[in-house]
Scaffold this active site. Structure first.
Site, PDB file in Angstrom:
ATOM      1  N   GLU A  95      44.907  43.649  33.423  1.00  0.00           N
ATOM      2  CA  GLU A  95      45.375  44.842  32.729  1.00  0.00           C
ATOM      3  C   GLU A  95      46.342  45.653  33.566  1.00  0.00           C
ATOM      4  O   GLU A  95      46.295  45.635  34.800  1.00  0.00           O
ATOM      5  CB  GLU A  95      44.177  45.702  32.335  1.00  0.00           C
ATOM      6  N   CYS A 108      50.416  51.418  36.806  1.00  0.00           N
ATOM      7  CA  CYS A 108      49.264  51.025  37.636  1.00  0.00           C
ATOM      8  C   CYS A 108      49.086  49.522  37.457  1.00  0.00           C
ATOM      9  O   CYS A 108      48.800  49.047  36.360  1.00  0.00           O
ATOM     10  CB  CYS A 108      48.039  51.804  37.153  1.00  0.00           C
ATOM     11  N   CYS A 115      37.534  41.016  41.460  1.00  0.00           N
ATOM     12  CA  CYS A 115      37.547  41.413  42.867  1.00  0.00           C
ATOM     13  C   CYS A 115      36.270  40.893  43.513  1.00  0.00           C
ATOM     14  O   CYS A 115      35.218  40.895  42.886  1.00  0.00           O
ATOM     15  CB  CYS A 115      37.605  42.942  42.983  1.00  0.00           C
ATOM     16  N   CYS A 119      32.087  46.584  45.308  1.00  0.00           N
ATOM     17  CA  CYS A 119      31.666  47.985  45.409  1.00  0.00           C
ATOM     18  C   CYS A 119      30.769  48.243  44.192  1.00  0.00           C
ATOM     19  O   CYS A 119      31.197  47.992  43.059  1.00  0.00           O
ATOM     20  CB  CYS A 119      32.876  48.914  45.414  1.00  0.00           C
ATOM     21  N   CYS A 122      31.901  50.062  40.898  1.00  0.00           N
ATOM     22  CA  CYS A 122      33.183  49.669  40.297  1.00  0.00           C
ATOM     23  C   CYS A 122      32.974  48.553  39.298  1.00  0.00           C
ATOM     24  O   CYS A 122      32.344  47.546  39.608  1.00  0.00           O
ATOM     25  CB  CYS A 122      34.142  49.224  41.401  1.00  0.00           C
ATOM     26  N   GLU A 172      41.625  43.909  44.859  1.00  0.00           N
ATOM     27  CA  GLU A 172      41.885  44.525  46.156  1.00  0.00           C
ATOM     28  C   GLU A 172      43.213  43.943  46.661  1.00  0.00           C
ATOM     29  O   GLU A 172      43.282  42.781  47.068  1.00  0.00           O
ATOM     30  CB  GLU A 172      40.732  44.197  47.116  1.00  0.00           C
ATOM     31  N   LEU A 226      37.819  55.845  50.280  1.00  0.00           N
ATOM     32  CA  LEU A 226      36.857  56.244  51.318  1.00  0.00           C
ATOM     33  C   LEU A 226      35.459  56.389  50.699  1.00  0.00           C
ATOM     34  O   LEU A 226      34.509  55.751  51.131  1.00  0.00           O
ATOM     35  CB  LEU A 226      37.317  57.551  51.967  1.00  0.00           C
ATOM     36  N   HIS A 227      35.347  57.272  49.735  1.00  0.00           N
ATOM     37  CA  HIS A 227      34.133  57.505  48.944  1.00  0.00           C
ATOM     38  C   HIS A 227      32.953  58.089  49.701  1.00  0.00           C
ATOM     39  O   HIS A 227      32.055  58.650  49.090  1.00  0.00           O
ATOM     40  CB  HIS A 227      33.713  56.251  48.161  1.00  0.00           C
ATOM     41  N   CYS A 344      41.697  53.640  36.062  1.00  0.00           N
ATOM     42  CA  CYS A 344      41.730  52.594  37.074  1.00  0.00           C
ATOM     43  C   CYS A 344      40.309  52.330  37.567  1.00  0.00           C
ATOM     44  O   CYS A 344      39.482  53.217  37.634  1.00  0.00           O
ATOM     45  CB  CYS A 344      42.605  53.017  38.250  1.00  0.00           C
TER      46      CYS A 344
HETATM   47  N1  SAH Z   1      40.622  47.677  45.259  1.00  0.00           N
HETATM   48  C1  SAH Z   1      41.418  48.815  45.532  1.00  0.00           C
HETATM   49  C2  SAH Z   1      42.279  49.267  44.380  1.00  0.00           C
HETATM   50  C3  SAH Z   1      41.726  49.249  42.976  1.00  0.00           C
HETATM   51  S1  SAH Z   1      40.536  50.438  42.500  1.00  0.00           S
HETATM   52  C4  SAH Z   1      40.548  49.943  46.037  1.00  0.00           C
HETATM   53  O1  SAH Z   1      39.336  49.834  45.974  1.00  0.00           O
HETATM   54  O2  SAH Z   1      41.113  50.917  46.511  1.00  0.00           O
HETATM   55  C5  SAH Z   1      41.392  51.976  42.372  1.00  0.00           C
HETATM   56  C6  SAH Z   1      40.450  53.182  42.642  1.00  0.00           C
HETATM   57  O3  SAH Z   1      39.488  53.369  41.570  1.00  0.00           O
HETATM   58  C7  SAH Z   1      39.612  53.011  43.917  1.00  0.00           C
HETATM   59  O4  SAH Z   1      39.597  54.199  44.674  1.00  0.00           O
HETATM   60  C8  SAH Z   1      38.247  52.706  43.345  1.00  0.00           C
HETATM   61  O5  SAH Z   1      37.237  52.953  44.272  1.00  0.00           O
HETATM   62  C9  SAH Z   1      38.202  53.586  42.132  1.00  0.00           C
HETATM   63  N2  SAH Z   1      37.155  53.245  41.167  1.00  0.00           N
HETATM   64  C10 SAH Z   1      36.545  52.071  40.978  1.00  0.00           C
HETATM   65  N3  SAH Z   1      35.628  52.156  39.984  1.00  0.00           N
HETATM   66  C11 SAH Z   1      35.671  53.422  39.529  1.00  0.00           C
HETATM   67  C12 SAH Z   1      34.979  54.130  38.502  1.00  0.00           C
HETATM   68  N4  SAH Z   1      34.084  53.528  37.739  1.00  0.00           N
HETATM   69  N5  SAH Z   1      35.281  55.431  38.320  1.00  0.00           N
HETATM   70  C13 SAH Z   1      36.228  56.033  39.072  1.00  0.00           C
HETATM   71  N6  SAH Z   1      36.924  55.416  40.039  1.00  0.00           N
HETATM   72  C14 SAH Z   1      36.635  54.128  40.279  1.00  0.00           C
HETATM   73 FE1  SF4 Z   2      37.293  45.788  44.481  1.00  0.00          FE
HETATM   74 FE2  SF4 Z   2      38.420  48.199  44.707  1.00  0.00          FE
HETATM   75 FE3  SF4 Z   2      36.542  47.736  42.853  1.00  0.00          FE
HETATM   76 FE4  SF4 Z   2      35.844  47.826  45.418  1.00  0.00          FE
HETATM   77  S1  SF4 Z   2      36.688  49.514  44.190  1.00  0.00           S
HETATM   78  S2  SF4 Z   2      35.186  46.273  43.918  1.00  0.00           S
HETATM   79  S3  SF4 Z   2      37.633  46.908  46.386  1.00  0.00           S
HETATM   80  S4  SF4 Z   2      38.565  46.812  42.937  1.00  0.00           S
END
Ligand code: SAH
Ligand code: SF4
Length: 353
Positions: A95, A108, A115, A119, A122, A172, A226-227, A344
């Protein structure tokens, strides 16, 4: 799959190919002029003779992506679902999201189908990994959005409709290193998409050696997922932390080259009762370098089956104020395209459920 792809080929290579295929070399420039506008559809290339098109179809991958569906949110955000056009393979989907604003259009893009980094909050991370995208598949997402806007009366007369790119879709980016570095070169190439590094942002969960390479070779804007600034908690929330911990990340961020007046963005998704209390705030305050970094608080986008809940607006505001009171620049990310699940990190949800 054919290695040559119209979305990623250089003028020089296409000119050479034209000669080998017994075609006039000057056609290469004409074809790439179309491509650079976003047109990969040979039928639309009015000045190209049919016999050239037939040979192109046969010798080179013309369209790496096939549009499956397009949705538009009430706020103007558009989400595109594409199938990868790979011969002899089961259909894989990715997407892309367009966020149109007054004076900018941000695309985007996805870098992988799924991935592997898992995480737990996610949605992409909880899905099956289906592989890396090629440079052509990455860049063709931008071309497809450009083409969509070219033919849309709403955007008529607007030239630069695509002004910014963020690598924040599925996957990623730094885990698909070779293709992503190649795609960055194509986005920045003067004779192709010609975007400056200031208009490109790459978001990563923190692959330290690859961030260092990015700093050396293609220093675009950097966003770090970072989170949390608590190392043990980050081992769970962003499992790559077990390999590249906060101390290593800190060192690497200190030396990342910044463009003038630019910052590193630290992304921080606000999860209720997980990373949103006073202890989490204190840890974050001591981690951030306010001279070079700012914090982007992200509202959690929930999805069916998620084990997490987003922090309430009050908690998010309080957290933001806590950062600001310590001299740290903090913003709360506006959620776009909520009604079409275009946020995203949450892509591909609707199709699979
Ligand atoms: N893999 C990369 C880029 C894609 S995710 C990364 O992790 O940075 C883009 C952003 O969306 C990241 O900061 C990710 O942690 C965040 N993200 C993932 N799942 C999410 C969700 N359910 N709600 C809000 N943000 C989320
Ligand atoms: Fe992959 Fe980014 Fe999602 Fe983590 S937040 S699982 S690195 S897409």
């Amino acid at each position: 799959m054919n290695d040559l792809s119209l979305a990623s080929i250089s003028l020089e290579t296409l000119q050479k190919c034209m000669k080998t295929w017994g075609l006039p070399a000057f056609r290469a420039k004409q074809i790439l002029d179309w491509r650079n506008k976003g047109i990969l559809d040979l039928a639309a290339m009015k000045n190209i003779p049919q016999q050239v098109k037939v040979i192109l179809e046969e010798k080179i991958q013309v369209q790496p992506l096939q549009l499956v569906s397009k949705q538009q949110s009430s706020d103007g955000t558009r989400k595109y679902l594409f199938a990868l056009n790979r011969k002899g393979q089961a259909k894989k989907h990715i997407e892309t999201v367009l966020i149109p604003e007054e004076n900018r259009g941000t695309v985007c893009i996805s870098s992988q189908a799924g991935c592997v980094l898992d995480c737990p909050f996610c949605h992409t991370g909880t899905q099956k990994f289906e592989g890396n995208l090629t440079p052509a598949e990455i860049v063709a997402q931008v071309l497809a959005v450009k083409q969509d806007l070219l033919t849309d009366p709403m955007f008529e007369g607007l030239h630069n409709q695509v002004t910014h790119i963020v690598y924040m879709g599925m996957g990623e980016p730094l885990a698909n290193e070779t293709a992503v570095f190649d795609s960055l070169a194509l986005l920045m190439a003067e004779d192709y998409l010609h975007l400056s590094r200031r208009r490109i942002t790459l978001s990563t969960s923190g692959l330290v050696p690859q961030i260092e390479r990015l700093g050396r070779e293609a220093p675009v804007n950097l966003a770090i997922s970072l989170h949390t600034a608590i190392n043990d908690l980050r081992n769970t929330l962003v499992p790559i932390n077990q390999k590249h911990d906060l101390q290593k990340l800190r060192k690497c961020l200190n030396t990342y080259p910044l463009a003038k007046k630019r910052h590193i963005t630290l992304e921080y998704v606000m999860l209720a009762d997980v990373n949103d209390d006073d202890e989490a705030l204190k840890a974050l305050v001591s981690f951030v370098n306010p001279e070079r970094e700012r914090v982007n608080l992200i509202r959690f986008n929930t999805y069916p089956g998620s084990a997490y809940q987003g922090s309430s607006s009050e908690v998010v505001d309080k957290f933001a104020k806590g950062l600001i009171s310590k001299g740290i620049r903090a913003t709360v990310r506006r959620s776009r395209g909520d009604d079409i699940m275009a946020a995203c990190g949450q892509l591909k949800t609707a199709k699979q459920s």
